[in-house]
Every structure is written in C-alpha cells, then in structure tokens.
Design a protein around this motif. Structure first.
Motif, mmCIF file in Angstrom:
data_model
loop_
_atom_site.group_PDB
_atom_site.id
_atom_site.type_symbol
_atom_site.label_atom_id
_atom_site.label_comp_id
_atom_site.label_asym_id
_atom_site.label_seq_id
_atom_site.Cartn_x
_atom_site.Cartn_y
_atom_site.Cartn_z
ATOM 1 N N THR A 61 0.831 -1.204 0.000
ATOM 2 C CA THR A 61 0.000 0.000 0.000
ATOM 3 C C THR A 61 0.865 1.253 0.000
ATOM 4 O OG1 THR A 61 -1.691 -1.206 1.241
ATOM 5 C CG2 THR A 61 -1.852 1.195 1.210
ATOM 6 N N HIS A 62 1.934 1.228 0.813
ATOM 7 C CA HIS A 62 2.843 2.371 0.859
ATOM 8 C C HIS A 62 3.489 2.611 -0.499
ATOM 9 C CE1 HIS A 62 2.839 3.841 4.931
ATOM 10 N NE2 HIS A 62 2.967 2.634 5.434
ATOM 11 N N SER A 63 3.867 1.544 -1.180
ATOM 12 C CA SER A 63 4.521 1.694 -2.479
ATOM 13 C C SER A 63 3.602 2.367 -3.481
ATOM 14 C CB SER A 63 4.968 0.322 -2.998
ATOM 15 O OG SER A 63 5.919 -0.260 -2.131
ATOM 16 N N ALA A 64 2.335 1.963 -3.482
ATOM 17 C CA ALA A 64 1.374 2.590 -4.400
ATOM 18 C C ALA A 64 1.176 4.062 -4.045
ATOM 19 C CB ALA A 64 0.046 1.839 -4.343
ATOM 20 N N ALA A 65 1.115 4.360 -2.745
ATOM 21 C CA ALA A 65 0.938 5.752 -2.318
ATOM 22 C C ALA A 65 2.162 6.591 -2.672
ATOM 23 C CB ALA A 65 0.675 5.801 -0.815
ATOM 24 N N ILE A 66 3.348 6.000 -2.538
ATOM 25 C CA ILE A 66 4.575 6.730 -2.874
ATOM 26 C C ILE A 66 4.618 7.041 -4.369
ATOM 27 C CG2 ILE A 66 7.084 6.518 -3.031
ATOM 28 C CD1 ILE A 66 7.034 5.007 -0.408
ATOM 29 N N LYS A 67 4.216 6.089 -5.195
ATOM 30 C CA LYS A 67 4.211 6.322 -6.643
ATOM 31 C C LYS A 67 3.237 7.438 -7.009
ATOM 32 C CE LYS A 67 5.624 1.660 -8.031
ATOM 33 N NZ LYS A 67 5.239 0.426 -8.758
ATOM 34 N N ALA A 68 2.064 7.450 -6.361
ATOM 35 C CA ALA A 68 1.090 8.512 -6.635
ATOM 36 C C ALA A 68 1.630 9.867 -6.187
ATOM 37 C CB ALA A 68 -0.231 8.200 -5.935
ATOM 38 N N ALA A 69 2.238 9.905 -4.996
ATOM 39 C CA ALA A 69 2.816 11.161 -4.506
ATOM 40 C C ALA A 69 3.981 11.604 -5.380
ATOM 41 C CB ALA A 69 3.274 10.991 -3.057
ATOM 42 N N LEU A 70 4.729 10.648 -5.901
ATOM 43 C CA LEU A 70 5.852 10.979 -6.777
ATOM 44 C C LEU A 70 5.364 11.612 -8.072
ATOM 45 C CD1 LEU A 70 8.894 10.815 -7.310
ATOM 46 C CD2 LEU A 70 8.546 8.502 -8.191
ATOM 47 N N ASN A 71 4.272 11.104 -8.613
ATOM 48 C CA ASN A 71 3.709 11.696 -9.833
ATOM 49 C C ASN A 71 3.225 13.121 -9.576
ATOM 50 O OD1 ASN A 71 4.181 9.354 -11.328
ATOM 51 N ND2 ASN A 71 2.188 8.468 -10.798
ATOM 52 N N ARG A 72 2.592 13.339 -8.416
ATOM 53 C CA ARG A 72 2.140 14.697 -8.082
ATOM 54 C C ARG A 72 3.333 15.633 -7.892
ATOM 55 N NH1 ARG A 72 -1.425 11.836 -4.651
ATOM 56 N NH2 ARG A 72 -0.195 12.457 -2.825
ATOM 57 N N TYR A 73 4.389 15.113 -7.290
ATOM 58 C CA TYR A 73 5.584 15.941 -7.081
ATOM 59 C C TYR A 73 6.185 16.374 -8.418
ATOM 60 C CZ TYR A 73 10.482 17.031 -6.243
ATOM 61 O OH TYR A 73 11.710 17.639 -6.255
ATOM 62 N N ASN A 74 6.330 15.443 -9.340
ATOM 63 C CA ASN A 74 6.932 15.776 -10.634
ATOM 64 C C ASN A 74 6.069 16.769 -11.417
ATOM 65 O OD1 ASN A 74 9.258 14.207 -10.339
ATOM 66 N ND2 ASN A 74 8.222 12.358 -11.070
ATOM 67 N N LYS A 75 4.749 16.685 -11.255
ATOM 68 C CA LYS A 75 3.873 17.659 -11.913
ATOM 69 C C LYS A 75 4.061 19.046 -11.305
ATOM 70 C CE LYS A 75 0.246 14.403 -13.321
ATOM 71 N NZ LYS A 75 -1.178 14.007 -13.141
ATOM 72 N N CYS A 76 4.261 19.086 -9.984
ATOM 73 C CA CYS A 76 4.446 20.382 -9.321
ATOM 74 C C CYS A 76 5.768 21.029 -9.708
ATOM 75 C CB CYS A 76 4.379 20.214 -7.806
ATOM 76 S SG CYS A 76 2.722 19.870 -7.172
ATOM 77 N N THR A 77 6.782 20.230 -9.957
ATOM 78 C CA THR A 77 8.078 20.805 -10.330
ATOM 79 C C THR A 77 7.992 21.552 -11.658
ATOM 80 O OG1 THR A 77 8.716 18.714 -11.397
ATOM 81 C CG2 THR A 77 9.369 19.030 -9.103
ATOM 82 N N LEU A 78 7.111 21.111 -12.538
ATOM 83 C CA LEU A 78 6.966 21.779 -13.832
ATOM 84 C C LEU A 78 6.308 23.142 -13.692
ATOM 85 C CD1 LEU A 78 5.787 18.720 -15.971
ATOM 86 C CD2 LEU A 78 8.102 19.655 -15.767
ATOM 87 N N ALA A 79 5.538 23.334 -12.616
ATOM 88 C CA ALA A 79 4.836 24.602 -12.421
ATOM 89 C C ALA A 79 5.663 25.614 -11.645
ATOM 90 C CB ALA A 79 3.514 24.359 -11.691
ATOM 91 N N MET A 80 6.844 25.220 -11.186
ATOM 92 C CA MET A 80 7.670 26.125 -10.395
ATOM 93 C C MET A 80 8.379 27.135 -11.289
ATOM 94 S SD MET A 80 7.164 25.258 -7.287
ATOM 95 C CE MET A 80 8.523 26.055 -6.436
ATOM 96 N N GLN A 81 8.668 28.306 -10.713
ATOM 97 C CA GLN A 81 9.330 29.367 -11.472
ATOM 98 C C GLN A 81 10.770 28.988 -11.793
ATOM 99 O OE1 GLN A 81 9.531 33.085 -9.405
ATOM 100 N NE2 GLN A 81 10.166 34.251 -11.212
ATOM 101 N N LEU A 82 11.475 28.459 -10.783
ATOM 102 C CA LEU A 82 12.840 27.998 -10.986
ATOM 103 C C LEU A 82 12.833 26.497 -11.242
ATOM 104 C CD1 LEU A 82 14.656 29.957 -8.136
ATOM 105 C CD2 LEU A 82 14.620 30.505 -10.584
#
Length: 223
Positions: free
Chosen positions: A64-85
């Motif tokens: 369960t943790h692995s699936a949650a980590i993968k989902a959080a990782l996808n959200r993190y990578n999407k957020c990095t694209l929206a950052m100014q730097l």
C-alpha cells in the motif's frame, strides 16, 4: 482594490508562484512522510522476533505504501513543472534509495537557491560521503586491530578455563563435570570457524593487526 488583477499583472504572477510553491512544499512533505513510514516498516520487518502473521501484515502495508509513494511521486513531478525555478524531478529508483531526511532537505526551497550549489549535486554528495567514509575507515581499522586481538585472547583463555574446570570438577562432581564438558564441546565447535575467518582477515592486503593472543588483565576464576 482599485483594479482587478489580470494574468499579465506582476501581482497575479507573484501570487501564482506563491501558490505553486506552497503546493510543491505540501507534496514534498507528503512524499517524505510516506518514504519515512516505509523505512520504519522495513526496519520492523527485519527485526528479530517478528512473527509470520505480523510479517504478512507488514508486507501488505508495504504494498500500500509503495502505491501511495508512486502517486505522490507523480504529483511531485507535476508540481516541479509549475515552479518558477527549475527543480529536480525524481524517479522511483531514486526515492526508494533515500534513507536520510537530508536527501529531502536538498529539494526544499530556501531564501537562496541551493540546488545549483556544487555540494548539492548527487555526484558531489556521493564523493563527500565516500571521502568521509575513507577517513573514518582509518580509525575503524585501529579499533578492529584491537578487537581482533581481544577475540583471539578470549578464545584461548576460554578454552583453557573450560578444560581446567572440567578436569577439576569431573572427579568431585561427575554430573557437573559432564555439563562443563558439553559446554566446552559446544564452544569449541565455533572456535575453528572464528579462527578461519580471522585468518582470512589477516591475509587481506594491508592488514596491520596481529593474531598473536594477548595477556588477559583478569586472572580470577571465570574471568
């Protein structure tokens, strides 16, 4: 408010950066907490005395943790694209190898951007870790040289002590002498294996210790 902001206004863009930064921090905190929780679960799984049922329960929790980590990782990578730097994007292989909270701290925003500093580079971090491990290894070698001789001395003294006790007790108390003899045999079974490993260590290139037994500081019975 005298004038409504539009996407072209600096205030609008600044507020957008603040929102993106806040979301980035929140997603990073979530990812960090999930990885830390997984580390604790892995530690618990490898702990001695863990029963089969608990082990199975932990294994399901890790899935369960692995699936949650993968989902959080996808959200993190999407957020990095929206950052100014530009921010470092992560892959699954990187995240599962994170074992220290400092690995996540390097991803956080500060008043000064540290992501471009030389020491924040993964290769530089690895080089620093390797350097300090090599420095510590020299001190560890000195400690091991002492411990190796202590083990050799202890095995010799224990062998002598058990043999002497067996000879003295056997005539007076045969049953107790038999138990001492069994204890002597049990310990002797492992001495050969220990001596072989110590001999293999002594044959390593650069070995600076010795396999000559020392002199025990305690000479009393049973010491």
């Amino acid at each position: 408010v005298s004038q409504r902001w539009t996407p072209e206004d600096k205030e609008w863009q600044h507020a957008g950066h603040l929102v993106a930064n806040q979301e980035y921090r929140h997603v990073l905190d979530t990812l960090e907490s999930l990885v830390v929780a997984q580390l604790f679960e892995l530690t618990k799984m490898n702990r001695a005395g863990t029963g089969y049922k608990l082990w199975k329960h932990i294994a399901k929790a890790l899935q369960t943790h692995s699936a949650a980590i993968k989902a959080a990782l996808n959200r993190y990578n999407k957020c990095t694209l929206a950052m100014q730097l530009p921010h470092q994007m992560l892959h699954w292989e990187q995240v599962v190898e994170y074992a220290f909270l400092a690995d996540f701290d390097l991803l956080r925003d500060t008043h000064k951007d540290i992501s471009q500093r030389p020491w924040a580079n993964p290769s530089a971090c690895f080089a620093l870790d390797t350097y300090f491990k090599m420095c510590q290894a020299e001190e560890e070698i000195e400690c091991l040289n002492v411990e190796i001789r202590r083990v050799i001395t202890y095995m010799r003294d224990e062998e002598h002590f058990l043999r002497t006790c067996k000879e003295k007790i056997s005539n007076i108390h045969p049953a107790l002498g038999h138990q001492v003899s069994q204890c002597h045999k049990l310990h002797s079974q492992f001495n050969g294996s220990h001596l072989k490993h110590l001999h293999d260590i002594a044959m390593l290139l650069g070995f600076s210790g010795t396999l000559i037994p020392g002199v025990s500081a305690s000479k009393g019975p049973g010491e």
